[in-house]
Design an enzyme around this catalytic site. Sequence first.
Site, short mmCIF file in Angstrom:
data_model
loop_
_atom_site.label_atom_id
_atom_site.label_comp_id
_atom_site.label_asym_id
_atom_site.label_seq_id
_atom_site.Cartn_x
_atom_site.Cartn_y
_atom_site.Cartn_z
N LYS A 184 0.77 -1.07 0.07
CA LYS A 184 0.15 -0.11 0.13
C LYS A 184 0.89 1.13 -0.05
O LYS A 184 1.69 1.48 1.07
CB LYS A 184 -0.88 -0.10 1.47
CG LYS A 184 -1.87 1.31 1.16
CD LYS A 184 -2.55 1.49 2.44
CE LYS A 184 -1.88 2.74 3.25
NZ LYS A 184 -2.01 4.02 2.51
N GLU A 258 10.15 0.70 10.56
CA GLU A 258 11.22 1.69 10.56
C GLU A 258 10.34 3.05 10.84
O GLU A 258 9.34 3.53 10.12
CB GLU A 258 11.62 1.73 9.22
CG GLU A 258 13.07 2.45 9.32
CD GLU A 258 12.69 3.91 8.66
OE1 GLU A 258 12.55 4.77 9.23
OE2 GLU A 258 12.83 4.11 7.40
N CYS A 292 12.84 10.53 7.98
CA CYS A 292 12.92 10.13 9.33
C CYS A 292 14.34 10.18 10.20
O CYS A 292 14.27 10.50 11.26
CB CYS A 292 12.49 8.54 9.45
SG CYS A 292 13.11 7.56 8.21
N GLU A 389 9.66 14.81 16.88
CA GLU A 389 9.73 14.88 15.47
C GLU A 389 8.95 15.85 14.60
O GLU A 389 7.71 15.77 14.63
CB GLU A 389 9.53 13.55 14.97
CG GLU A 389 10.03 13.37 13.39
CD GLU A 389 9.96 11.77 12.69
OE1 GLU A 389 10.70 11.46 12.12
OE2 GLU A 389 8.85 11.30 13.18
#
Length: 478
Positions: A184, A258, A292, A389
């Site tokens: 996806k 991850e 990331c 983040e």
Amino acid sequence: MASVFAYAPAPESRSVVDIAPSYGLFVDGEFVEAADGKVFKTVSPSTEEVLSEVAQAGEADVERAVKAARKAFEKWSALPGSERAKYLFRIARIIQERSRELAVLETLDNGKPIRETRDADLPLVAAHFFYYAGWADKLDHAGFGANPRPLGVAGQVIPWNFPLLMLAWKIAPALATGNTVVLKPAETTPLSALFFADICRQAGLPKGVVNILPGYGDTGAAIVAHPDVNKVAFTGSTAVGKEIARTVAGTRKKLTLELGGKGANIVFDDAPIDQAVEGIVNGIFFNQGQVCCAGSRLLVQESIHDELLDSLKRRLSTLRLGDPLDKNTDIGAINSAEQLARITALADRGEAEGAERWSPACELPSSGYWFAPTLFTNVTQAHTVARDEIFGPVLSVLTFRTPDEAVAKANNTPYGLSAGIWTEKGSRILAVANKLRAGVVWSNTFNKFDPTSPFGGYKESGFGREGGRHGLEAYLDV
């Protein structure tokens, strides 16, 4: 007085890409409509124009795709590794042949500058398929015992920041080891995955080996929860990663995650300042900071703080923000209105909490999603901008006096994905790197990737490794 050069526009032509008005799901080697007929639009972040209408997969479509992948698995896994390798090599060569088209497509759908998609993303995409093609007939020698077996059907959910590269990280090792795939793509960047489906057909890949299901979070959740999926691979936010871990708990599914990061870029007083500044800029402003493993926390030794900041501000003033298809552009558009709102809210909070905010003089385009490169100084470890983040072009600057203090501050985060060390002393690099709780530590560089090198995190940055020999293990029954 230094002369200032004006850059003439150098736009890459859109004519190399033929985007259809609508796309279906890719199931069992064919493009098909969603069972319930649902569709969604994908827009270009730099202009907000609608690029195409895409079928939205539901539970019935997930069922159909998993069935196709399960059926294809019998023959695909039985093929000799050398035969699977031929398909992977063929896919890699077609990606190279179509790289200009794919780079333009990725820039249109994602918003990142063409020089990044052209010079970083696409070469790495092809390299991953070449690399894992080389492993396909050598699995007995990968260190996982004789005759390691594939797991079955791999359900893979990828993010929007590197749509085609994340696809390559997931699909290449899965196919090399004999698994089949239901993937996806992110709802804001589905197009390159659908073009990849066409590449699979062009390469003659057997039907059902790769299935692509565009959709929203519920589509990903249905793939993850499907009882006939043997392996789940996810790249994305820590919050969703935790949800996935809860879903697969108690099942026999193999899982790799991850997730987020808050990487520290540590600059010691003996570092080459100009080189470090380039690394800092690459670490946080590459892909608009939507990475990331971005170096979003800059830790500078106190004695060089002012000198480095002056140099960094001068460099930021030369960055060019604008049309991502212009080859001169350094900073493109933020991927979506939702992401822009998050970046804006967190940056405003940093200012409200007392950190000092600075951006270079920067004219933002009137349409699209844009955020000027931003520095925060006078930051403490308690500030939100140093903890959360942000996933945008926002850098928090902190200082340290000793190597031990640098390590303590770098490790003072729930994340553990990446770090950078800048110093001329090799012994210091090794000593500090050994103490950093980060999956990847770069020395005198940042954001360097290679298919032969494993990548992954600790703590809330996830577990498992992608890339290299280590990346095979997640797709083998060992």
